[in-house]
Scaffold this motif. Structure first.
Motif, PDB file in Angstrom:
ATOM      1  N   GLY A  69      24.268  16.094  81.101  1.00 34.98           N
ATOM      2  CA  GLY A  69      24.683  15.376  82.256  1.00 34.98           C
ATOM      3  C   GLY A  69      25.067  16.223  83.465  1.00 34.98           C
ATOM      4  O   GLY A  69      24.914  15.905  84.541  1.00 34.98           O
ATOM      5  N   VAL A  70      26.158  17.004  83.202  1.00 39.44           N
ATOM      6  CA  VAL A  70      26.660  18.051  83.922  1.00 39.44           C
ATOM      7  C   VAL A  70      25.644  18.915  84.779  1.00 39.44           C
ATOM      8  O   VAL A  70      25.628  19.257  85.747  1.00 39.44           O
ATOM      9  N   GLY A  71      24.837  19.371  84.058  1.00 39.94           N
ATOM     10  CA  GLY A  71      23.794  20.341  84.393  1.00 39.94           C
ATOM     11  C   GLY A  71      22.664  19.638  85.202  1.00 39.94           C
ATOM     12  O   GLY A  71      22.395  20.057  86.224  1.00 39.94           O
ATOM     13  N   VAL A  72      22.276  18.372  85.120  1.00 45.74           N
ATOM     14  CA  VAL A  72      21.616  17.855  86.030  1.00 45.74           C
ATOM     15  C   VAL A  72      22.301  17.376  87.149  1.00 45.74           C
ATOM     16  O   VAL A  72      21.681  17.354  88.259  1.00 45.74           O
ATOM     17  N   LEU A  73      23.615  16.894  87.292  1.00 44.15           N
ATOM     18  CA  LEU A  73      24.449  16.528  88.175  1.00 44.15           C
ATOM     19  C   LEU A  73      24.483  17.772  89.140  1.00 44.15           C
ATOM     20  O   LEU A  73      24.405  17.794  90.338  1.00 44.15           O
ATOM     21  N   GLY A  74      24.609  18.929  88.570  1.00 39.93           N
ATOM     22  CA  GLY A  74      24.911  20.259  89.306  1.00 39.93           C
ATOM     23  C   GLY A  74      23.720  20.653  89.979  1.00 39.93           C
ATOM     24  O   GLY A  74      23.689  20.979  91.035  1.00 39.93           O
TER      25      GLY A  74
ATOM     26  N   VAL B 172      29.519  17.001  73.279  1.00 36.14           N
ATOM     27  CA  VAL B 172      29.286  18.149  74.028  1.00 36.14           C
ATOM     28  C   VAL B 172      28.120  18.269  74.675  1.00 36.14           C
ATOM     29  O   VAL B 172      27.945  18.378  75.871  1.00 36.14           O
ATOM     30  N   PHE B 173      27.100  18.185  73.857  1.00 32.92           N
ATOM     31  CA  PHE B 173      25.758  18.473  74.241  1.00 32.92           C
ATOM     32  C   PHE B 173      25.136  17.342  75.269  1.00 32.92           C
ATOM     33  O   PHE B 173      24.626  17.715  76.322  1.00 32.92           O
TER      34      PHE B 173
ATOM     35  N   THR C 203      31.851  15.981  61.116  1.00 32.93           N
ATOM     36  CA  THR C 203      32.763  16.345  62.346  1.00 32.93           C
ATOM     37  C   THR C 203      32.111  17.129  63.016  1.00 32.93           C
ATOM     38  O   THR C 203      32.003  17.065  64.610  1.00 32.93           O
ATOM     39  N   PHE C 204      31.480  18.247  62.590  1.00 35.05           N
ATOM     40  CA  PHE C 204      30.847  19.232  63.718  1.00 35.05           C
ATOM     41  C   PHE C 204      29.438  18.459  64.456  1.00 35.05           C
ATOM     42  O   PHE C 204      29.523  18.735  65.497  1.00 35.05           O
ATOM     43  N   PHE C 205      28.820  17.791  63.730  1.00 37.15           N
ATOM     44  CA  PHE C 205      27.620  17.194  64.244  1.00 37.15           C
ATOM     45  C   PHE C 205      28.064  16.120  65.313  1.00 37.15           C
ATOM     46  O   PHE C 205      27.582  16.201  66.656  1.00 37.15           O
ATOM     47  N   ILE C 206      29.195  15.377  65.138  1.00 36.42           N
ATOM     48  CA  ILE C 206      29.601  14.320  66.280  1.00 36.42           C
ATOM     49  C   ILE C 206      30.219  15.125  67.656  1.00 36.42           C
ATOM     50  O   ILE C 206      29.859  14.712  68.703  1.00 36.42           O
ATOM     51  N   MET C 207      31.216  16.201  67.160  1.00 34.85           N
ATOM     52  CA  MET C 207      31.534  16.801  68.628  1.00 34.85           C
ATOM     53  C   MET C 207      30.413  17.602  69.083  1.00 34.85           C
ATOM     54  O   MET C 207      30.676  17.424  70.402  1.00 34.85           O
ATOM     55  N   LEU C 208      29.622  17.974  68.439  1.00 37.23           N
ATOM     56  CA  LEU C 208      28.666  18.980  69.102  1.00 37.23           C
ATOM     57  C   LEU C 208      27.635  17.946  70.009  1.00 37.23           C
ATOM     58  O   LEU C 208      27.231  18.311  70.948  1.00 37.23           O
ATOM     59  N   LEU C 209      27.390  16.704  69.357  1.00 39.29           N
ATOM     60  CA  LEU C 209      26.414  15.855  70.172  1.00 39.29           C
ATOM     61  C   LEU C 209      27.165  15.358  71.407  1.00 39.29           C
ATOM     62  O   LEU C 209      26.452  15.280  72.528  1.00 39.29           O
TER      63      LEU C 209
ATOM     64  N   LEU D 254      22.631  27.413  79.873  1.00 31.87           N
ATOM     65  CA  LEU D 254      21.253  26.947  79.323  1.00 31.87           C
ATOM     66  C   LEU D 254      21.216  27.648  77.798  1.00 31.87           C
ATOM     67  O   LEU D 254      20.612  26.983  76.966  1.00 31.87           O
ATOM     68  N   VAL D 255      21.778  28.882  77.577  1.00 34.11           N
ATOM     69  CA  VAL D 255      21.545  29.520  76.385  1.00 34.11           C
ATOM     70  C   VAL D 255      22.689  28.818  75.441  1.00 34.11           C
ATOM     71  O   VAL D 255      21.769  28.564  74.284  1.00 34.11           O
ATOM     72  N   VAL D 256      23.722  28.336  75.606  1.00 33.60           N
ATOM     73  CA  VAL D 256      24.413  27.431  74.723  1.00 33.60           C
ATOM     74  C   VAL D 256      23.862  26.096  74.472  1.00 33.60           C
ATOM     75  O   VAL D 256      23.670  25.789  73.206  1.00 33.60           O
ATOM     76  N   ALA D 257      23.075  25.574  75.426  1.00 37.02           N
ATOM     77  CA  ALA D 257      22.504  24.236  74.998  1.00 37.02           C
ATOM     78  C   ALA D 257      21.423  24.450  74.120  1.00 37.02           C
ATOM     79  O   ALA D 257      21.233  23.616  73.360  1.00 37.02           O
ATOM     80  N   VAL D 258      20.601  25.371  74.345  1.00 36.49           N
ATOM     81  CA  VAL D 258      19.488  25.495  73.274  1.00 36.49           C
ATOM     82  C   VAL D 258      20.031  25.699  71.935  1.00 36.49           C
ATOM     83  O   VAL D 258      19.620  25.312  70.900  1.00 36.49           O
ATOM     84  N   LEU D 259      21.080  26.515  71.594  1.00 35.26           N
ATOM     85  CA  LEU D 259      21.783  27.051  70.321  1.00 35.26           C
ATOM     86  C   LEU D 259      22.386  25.758  69.839  1.00 35.26           C
ATOM     87  O   LEU D 259      22.268  25.292  68.778  1.00 35.26           O
TER      88      LEU D 259
END
Length: 236
Positions: free
Chosen positions: A102-107, A96-97, A88-94, A209-214
């Motif tokens: 996508g949002v980061g590139v768009l931003g 969100v990641f 469940t953790f892996f699917i949700m995290l994937l 960025l920090v959260v994405a790396v984690l």
């Protein structure tokens, strides 16, 4: 069931727990930052309620809440060595990641649009200014101009361009002294507003960025632990 992991997998398990704990705290930080942008700079928010920056603040609140929920599954799933919680953790995290990337590139490619959106909202809000009233736009303009010693967006002429008789009292160099002749400040608030936007976008970018790396490290670790547990018949 606990105790199904051995060797290096145990180290990865505890690393996953620690990283998820850090991610949970980072999610709380992103949530707090989004609330801070919405609340502490209320005078700016009233001038640009529909701007991309305010939308980003709302997204940060939603993202921070999601990360805290996902972090909970990661922490408990790794400690309990639960296949269900880890998957469940892996699917949700994937999910969100992928959304974050996508949002980061768009931003990144929409930075110019953000500035244009802020400028349009600010100029439009001038037309809703009502001298002497207590509505949000009037209070927002008065507070921002008084605190930052500026007038209008590009200059004090913005007020005349909106068919107002004259500049607000908050455009005076001494706005709080009643009865004194008004010496109008001619410098616009554009640079200060843009500096505010740049500063907060930097905070948003660093936090994400920090959260994405984690999250990327979490995806790898959770997959390793899940595979190790699946291969161990004693925990199935």
């Amino acid at each position: 069931m606990m105790g199904g992991l051995r060797g290096c997998a145990v180290i990865i398990k505890w690393a996953l727990f620690v990283i998820n704990l850090i991610a949970w705290l980072a999610g709380a930080g992103i949530l707090g930052l989004g609330v801070w942008i919405r609340v502490t700079d209320a005078e700016f928010a009233t001038l640009t309620p529909n701007s991309s920056l305010m939308l980003a603040a709302n997204l940060m609140i939603a993202l921070g809440s999601s990360i805290m929920i996902i972090g909970f599954f990661g922490c408990v799933g790794s400690l309990r060595e639960s296949l269900c919680m880890l998957m469940t953790f892996f699917i949700m995290l994937l999910i969100v990641f992928i959304l974050e990337v996508g949002v980061g590139v768009l931003g990144y490619f929409s930075r110019v649009v953000v500035h244009e959106s802020v400028e349009k909202n600010v100029l439009d809000s001038i037309g809703h200014y009502i001298a002497g009233s207590n509505d949000a736009v009037t209070r927002g303009w008065d507070a921002f101009q008084r605190n930052h010693k500026c007038c209008g967006f590009n200059s004090n002429d913005d007020w005349n361009n909106q068919l107002l008789n004259n500049e607000p009292r908050s455009c005076c160099s001494t706005p709080n002294i009643v009865g004194e002749d008004c010496i109008v400040i001619t410098v616009g608030c554009k640079e200060k507003l843009e500096a505010w936007v740049e500063q907060h976008l930097l905070y948003v970018g660093i936090s994400v960025l920090v959260v994405a790396v984690l999250q990327f490290v979490n995806l790898i670790f959770s997959l390793i632990i899940f595979c190790k547990l699946r291969r161990n018949p004693s925990i199935l």
